[in-house]
Design a protein around this motif. Structure first.
Motif, short mmCIF file in Angstrom:
data_model
loop_
_atom_site.label_atom_id
_atom_site.label_comp_id
_atom_site.label_asym_id
_atom_site.label_seq_id
_atom_site.Cartn_x
_atom_site.Cartn_y
_atom_site.Cartn_z
N ALA A 268 35.62 -30.77 -12.91
CA ALA A 268 35.59 -29.61 -12.02
C ALA A 268 34.17 -29.40 -11.48
N PRO A 269 34.04 -29.09 -10.20
CA PRO A 269 32.71 -28.85 -9.64
C PRO A 269 32.06 -27.61 -10.25
N CYS A 270 30.76 -27.65 -10.36
CA CYS A 270 30.03 -26.54 -10.98
C CYS A 270 29.57 -25.55 -9.91
N ASP A 271 29.80 -24.26 -10.18
CA ASP A 271 29.32 -23.20 -9.30
C ASP A 271 27.95 -22.77 -9.82
N TRP A 272 26.91 -23.25 -9.16
CA TRP A 272 25.56 -23.05 -9.68
C TRP A 272 25.11 -21.60 -9.62
N ILE A 273 25.62 -20.85 -8.66
CA ILE A 273 25.29 -19.42 -8.60
C ILE A 273 25.88 -18.71 -9.82
N SER A 274 27.10 -19.07 -10.18
CA SER A 274 27.77 -18.44 -11.32
C SER A 274 27.08 -18.77 -12.64
N VAL A 275 26.70 -20.03 -12.84
CA VAL A 275 26.04 -20.38 -14.11
C VAL A 275 24.67 -19.72 -14.21
N ASN A 276 24.02 -19.49 -13.09
CA ASN A 276 22.75 -18.75 -13.12
C ASN A 276 22.97 -17.30 -13.52
N ARG A 277 24.08 -16.74 -13.05
CA ARG A 277 24.39 -15.35 -13.40
C ARG A 277 24.68 -15.20 -14.89
N VAL A 278 25.47 -16.13 -15.43
CA VAL A 278 25.81 -16.02 -16.84
C VAL A 278 24.58 -16.30 -17.71
N LEU A 279 23.70 -17.16 -17.24
CA LEU A 279 22.47 -17.42 -17.98
C LEU A 279 21.58 -16.18 -17.99
N SER A 280 21.54 -15.47 -16.88
CA SER A 280 20.78 -14.21 -16.82
C SER A 280 21.38 -13.17 -17.76
N LEU A 281 22.72 -13.13 -17.82
CA LEU A 281 23.40 -12.19 -18.71
C LEU A 281 23.06 -12.48 -20.17
N LEU A 282 23.16 -13.75 -20.57
CA LEU A 282 22.88 -14.11 -21.96
C LEU A 282 21.41 -13.85 -22.30
N LYS A 283 20.54 -14.09 -21.34
CA LYS A 283 19.12 -13.83 -21.57
C LYS A 283 18.86 -12.34 -21.75
N GLU A 284 19.66 -11.53 -21.04
CA GLU A 284 19.50 -10.07 -21.11
C GLU A 284 19.95 -9.51 -22.45
N ILE A 285 21.04 -10.06 -23.01
CA ILE A 285 21.58 -9.50 -24.26
C ILE A 285 20.91 -10.09 -25.50
N CYS A 286 20.27 -11.25 -25.35
CA CYS A 286 19.56 -11.83 -26.49
C CYS A 286 18.17 -11.21 -26.60
N PHE A 287 17.66 -11.13 -27.82
CA PHE A 287 16.40 -10.44 -28.04
C PHE A 287 15.18 -11.31 -27.74
N ASP A 288 15.34 -12.62 -27.83
CA ASP A 288 14.23 -13.51 -27.50
C ASP A 288 14.78 -14.87 -27.10
N GLU A 289 13.89 -15.76 -26.68
CA GLU A 289 14.31 -17.07 -26.20
C GLU A 289 14.89 -17.94 -27.31
N ASP A 290 14.40 -17.75 -28.54
CA ASP A 290 14.94 -18.52 -29.66
C ASP A 290 16.40 -18.17 -29.90
N GLU A 291 16.71 -16.89 -29.81
CA GLU A 291 18.10 -16.46 -30.00
C GLU A 291 18.97 -16.97 -28.85
N LEU A 292 18.43 -16.94 -27.64
CA LEU A 292 19.16 -17.45 -26.47
C LEU A 292 19.43 -18.94 -26.61
N CYS A 293 18.42 -19.67 -27.02
CA CYS A 293 18.56 -21.12 -27.20
C CYS A 293 19.60 -21.44 -28.26
N GLY A 294 19.55 -20.71 -29.37
CA GLY A 294 20.52 -20.94 -30.45
C GLY A 294 21.94 -20.63 -30.02
N LEU A 295 22.10 -19.56 -29.24
CA LEU A 295 23.43 -19.16 -28.78
C LEU A 295 24.03 -20.21 -27.85
N ILE A 296 23.24 -20.68 -26.89
CA ILE A 296 23.74 -21.66 -25.93
C ILE A 296 24.03 -23.00 -26.61
N ARG A 297 23.16 -23.37 -27.54
CA ARG A 297 23.36 -24.65 -28.23
C ARG A 297 24.61 -24.59 -29.12
#
Length: 372
Positions: A268-297
């Motif tokens: 399936a083709p990737c909607d790059w605008i959408s993945v940027n939005r969800v990445l911004s959301l996850l970054k907003e709810i995580c307390f730091d980059e380590d938590e964000l990295c762990g969540l995505i991984r």
């Protein structure tokens, strides 16, 4: 809204949203502890025999034959492939790599061709096909697109109505060669042709310059080849800045291109605008980059499944139920091993079910009051 604010209702919804659909669809268990579906049916053997007989008769009816009734064996097909290779390469003058791919990777086309020729022995196959093609030139776009990974039902509408030879399309083979040189699997080029056909109409040097632009961003050819198959649209227009932005953001928190390549779907083709939005959301709810990295991984599907659109829907629904930032983070950290889409659908079904209960309860209360 009263129902949504009810803490017991919210808690139940969150619990149900994490249930896997597989849990609900397990087969029943008998009192003896064995699965009911495993009990032996006294007629099963007869049923199996009947099924086997039907399968044999089906195989007989599907046996492919030439025009004069000679059965098409694997040896026949192999010799036909060699004859087509000779035709495409020597007679039609196509590049050897393309001619070989068209002859070896288009079995449906070969079978249909063999049905039209009259051939008695395998030794005659080359001569029969050569004679047939002399008076009945084939539409070269059909084996070309089939060998590129498309099925007949997919490429029927893609075959030009005013051309039958590949050389008639001025830049088709040239751009095909550029994609192959970039590392794209020839068997996957059909997807690019289907989703971004204008790419094959680029004049000399245009496609190569677009690919060079992405290489200048630091993308390896291996990564870029998968990226092109996944999202052919990146080759249309200017450099896709949303894609570059997304990949750079992932790189900044510790994800290399190899990891992205492992999780990026080619289907399936990737909607790059959408993945940027969800990445911004996850970054907003995580307390730091380590938590964000762990969540995505831990749960890359939050970002890559349907370009993160289901994750955005889930977050919006939970927010309407009153979930805080920390609760959202906790939900995603403990996300079950199911698709995000299934989780959202479970949550929706539960919400509608409980809403119906509330409506029924209110009707009962109104009825009781009216009787007093």
């Amino acid at each position: 809204m009263k129902l949504i604010r009810n803490p017991r209702f919210t808690s139940l919804l969150k619990c149900v949203s994490q249930l896997s659909l597989e849990t609900l669809s397990k087969p029943p268990i008998s009192e003896t502890g064995f699965l009911l579906c495993c009990t032996q049916n006294p007629r099963s053997l007869a049923t199996q025999r009947t099924a086997a007989g039907d399968e044999v008769s089906s195989e007989k009816s599907s046996v492919k034959k030439t025009r004069n009734g000679t059965r098409i064996t694997p040896r026949f097909r192999k010799l036909a492939e060699e004859a087509m290779l000779n035709y495409f390469y020597s007679t039609r003058g196509l590049q050897y790599m393309i001619a070989e791919s068209m002859s070896k990777n288009s079995p449906i086309f070969i079978d249909n061709l063999l049905k039209k020729v009259s051939c008695v022995a395998a030794s005659d196959i080359n001569q029969c096909i050569t004679r047939y093609l002399r008076f009945h030139p084939v539409n070269e776009f059909e084996p070309f697109l089939e060998s590129s990974g498309l099925k007949p039902m997919e490429y029927t509408l893609l075959v030009p109505s005013d051309k039958i030879f590949l050389n008639e399309d001025a830049f088709l083979l040239e751009n095909h060669h550029v994609l192959c040189y970039c590392g794209v699997d020839p068997k996957k080029i059909g997807k690019i042709f289907k989703e971004a056909r204008e790419v094959f109409g680029y004049e000399t040097g245009v496609l190569a310059s677009k690919i060079k632009g992405y290489e200048d961003l630091g993308f390896s050819r291996l990564f870029l080849s998968k990226l092109i198959v996944s999202s052919p649209s990146i080759l249309i227009g200017n450099t896709n800045l949303e894609m570059a932005k997304f990949l750079n953001r992932l790189k900044s928190v510790g994800f290399d291109f190899d990891w992205v390549m492992e999780n990026l779907s080619e289907e399936a083709p990737c909607d790059w605008i959408s993945v940027n939005r969800v990445l911004s959301l996850l970054k907003e709810i995580c307390f730091d980059e380590d938590e964000l990295c762990g969540l995505i991984r831990k749960c890359p599907r939050l970002v890559f499944e349907n370009s993160g659109k289901w994750t955005l829907i889930l977050a919006g629904f939970e927010t309407k139920l009153g979930s805080s930032r920390s609760e959202l983070c906790s939900l995603f950290q403990k996300f079950p091993q199911i698709q995000v889409e299934k989780c959202v659908l479970n949550l929706r079904h539960c919400f509608l079910f409980l809403k119906e209960i509330e409506i029924l309860r209110n009707r009962i209360l109104i009825t009781k009051k009216s009787k007093k």
